[in-house]
Design an enzyme around this catalytic site. Structure first.
Site, PDB file in Angstrom:
ATOM      1  N   ASP A  82      19.936  16.203   0.675  1.00 20.92           N
ATOM      2  CA  ASP A  82      20.359  16.839   1.943  1.00 20.92           C
ATOM      3  C   ASP A  82      21.827  16.582   2.233  1.00 20.92           C
ATOM      4  O   ASP A  82      22.431  15.634   1.732  1.00 20.92           O
ATOM      5  CB  ASP A  82      19.502  16.337   3.107  1.00 20.92           C
ATOM      6  CG  ASP A  82      19.676  14.848   3.415  1.00 20.92           C
ATOM      7  OD1 ASP A  82      19.741  14.056   2.450  1.00 20.92           O
ATOM      8  OD2 ASP A  82      19.752  14.475   4.599  1.00 20.92           O
ATOM      9  N   GLU A 177      17.993  11.934   3.788  1.00 17.24           N
ATOM     10  CA  GLU A 177      18.683  10.645   3.858  1.00 17.24           C
ATOM     11  C   GLU A 177      19.649  10.607   5.033  1.00 17.24           C
ATOM     12  O   GLU A 177      19.792   9.583   5.707  1.00 17.24           O
ATOM     13  CB  GLU A 177      19.438  10.394   2.540  1.00 17.24           C
ATOM     14  CG  GLU A 177      20.026   8.980   2.395  1.00 17.24           C
ATOM     15  CD  GLU A 177      21.468   8.834   2.872  1.00 17.24           C
ATOM     16  OE1 GLU A 177      21.984   7.700   2.813  1.00 17.24           O
ATOM     17  OE2 GLU A 177      22.091   9.816   3.323  1.00 17.24           O
TER      18      GLU A 177
END
Length: 411
Positions: A82, A177
């Site tokens: 991400d 994350e």
């Protein structure tokens, strides 16, 4: 190798994988799985037959051991898919400044966005490098697609060069994350690794064995609402209470006024109406004691402000986010020592550092998978000025290969 890691990186950054802290799902955005599916295809394509994407958005894969030794530890290399919610990750248009010759880099999509040498002195070390940037209208996504490209490239190199002996290597790519949920649903039993390395650091040559310890604080304020025309002596405006709390925060305890090993109190959200308001904070420090001191200070500020609003009330909630991974890594010194040697073998001077932040490795360390953080080569994360050097990504690939060799040699 050079073209490969950069080609992969350029392919990955154009896929929008921004995570969303407001979403309750796992992964928080379905679009992260688009990159996950591509990575599985590529891993299978280079000969990793067990590569797969699970329902939570994790990619797992194994490079099988090729050594007769049966006592080589299983290493995991991890990176996150991400990009941060802080700045747009949609429609990324990467640019490559080939054979950079110094000076500021003006980004073509927004003339006001300039990567200045004065702000990023590391550029002086990148003369002659090929530097990848965004066009200035989005972030680039080197955090952490550089790490992903490096791990996949190293995996292909190891598979194509079977004379390089290594133990079993596990690959883990995580979603979410950036919003602190990167390892919420990871299956460590399935992963089956002894320890790991996140490829999520910054400057080439850096190995980080220490992170912030982190908590979040939510303050909910309940004021006294009344028609403003009849408010004299009665109204207690929750928005004003929130403003008073923010105004009393110490100026020397903010992210913008602290560096090195000094922590901070950082307001991240504020919302409200006359009757009710909410303040969100993140608290960071390298020690547990430092965290507690800052939380106590924030609550004392809140209590002091509330004395002026006798009809109002508040709740103060602390949530643990992650802890300093050094506590765990100090029990396994060889994890960092081998990484420093691998960085040396890859032609760099190793620099041991502390992260003013956290990685998936911070939480994995406390879940039973001790994890240090190795450089991925990116700079100016979470901003339109983000950049990464192709040559530094190559050095990260070499570091992964050298680490795999080292653990086999020393077993």
């Amino acid at each position: 190798m050079a073209a490969t890691v950069t080609d992969r990186f350029l392919r990955y950054v154009v896929i929008d994988t921004q995570s969303d802290a407001e979403s309750p799902s796992q992964p928080s955005t379905e679009k992260q799985k688009n990159l996950g599916r591509l990575l599985v295809e590529e891993l299978i394509g280079i000969g990793i037959s067990d590569a797969h994407l699970d329902e939570h958005g994790y990619v797992y894969a194994t490079i099988p051991s090729n050594t007769p030794k049966n006592n080589v530890p299983v290493i995991c290399f991890c990176a996150h898919m991400d990009t941060a919610p802080d700045f747009s990750g949609t429609n990324v248009k990467p640019q490559v400044v080939r054979n950079y010759q110094g000076g500021d880099i003006r980004l073509p999509g927004d003339a006001t966005q300039i990567i200045r040498v004065a702000d990023h002195p590391v550029l002086k070390d990148l003369i002659g490098h090929d530097i990848v940037t965004s066009d200035g209208t989005t972030l680039l996504g080197a955090d952490d697609k550089a790490g992903i490209a490096e791990i996949v490239t190293a995996a292909e190199f190891l598979i194509k060069n079977p004379e390089i002996k290594h133990g079993a290597i596990r690959i883990l790519f995580t979603p979410d994350e950036e919003i602190g949920r990167g390892v919420d649903k990871v299956d460590l039993k399935k992963l089956g690794a002894d320890f790991g390395y996140t490829m999520d650091g910054e400057t080439a040559g850096t190995i980080e064995d220490e992170s912030f310890s982190a908590d979040a604080v939510d303050i909910t304020l309940k004021g006294v609402a009344i028609h403003p025309g009849f408010a004299y002596g009665k109204m207690e405006n929750a928005i004003r209470i929130a403003g008073d709390i923010i105004a009393r925060l110490p100026k020397d305890m903010a992210p913008e006024t602290t560096k090195d090993r000094v922590g901070f109190i950082h307001p991240t959200s504020a919302s409200g109406v006359m009757e009710k308001a909410h303040l969100g904070f993140i608290i960071r420090d390298f020690t547990e004691e430092g965290l507690k001191t800052k939380e106590a200070l924030l609550e004392k500020i809140t209590q002091d402000v509330m004395e002026s609003y006798p009809g109002s009330s508040y709740t103060f909630r602390v949530r643990e986010q992650y802890r300093n991974m050094k506590v765990v890594l100090d029990q396994h010194p060889e994890i960092v020592e081998y990484a420093m040697e691998a960085i040396s073998r890859a032609g760099m001077k190793p620099v041991r550092g502390s992260i003013r932040g956290g990685t998936d490795g911070s939480r994995l360390s406390f879940m039973g998978l001790p994890c240090a953080n190795i450089f991925a080569g990116g700079h100016a994360f979470h901003s339109p000025l983000e950049f990464v050097s192709s040559q530094d990504m190559e050095k990260a690939v070499s570091t992964i290969v050298e680490l795999a060799k080292l653990w086999e040699e020393r077993a």
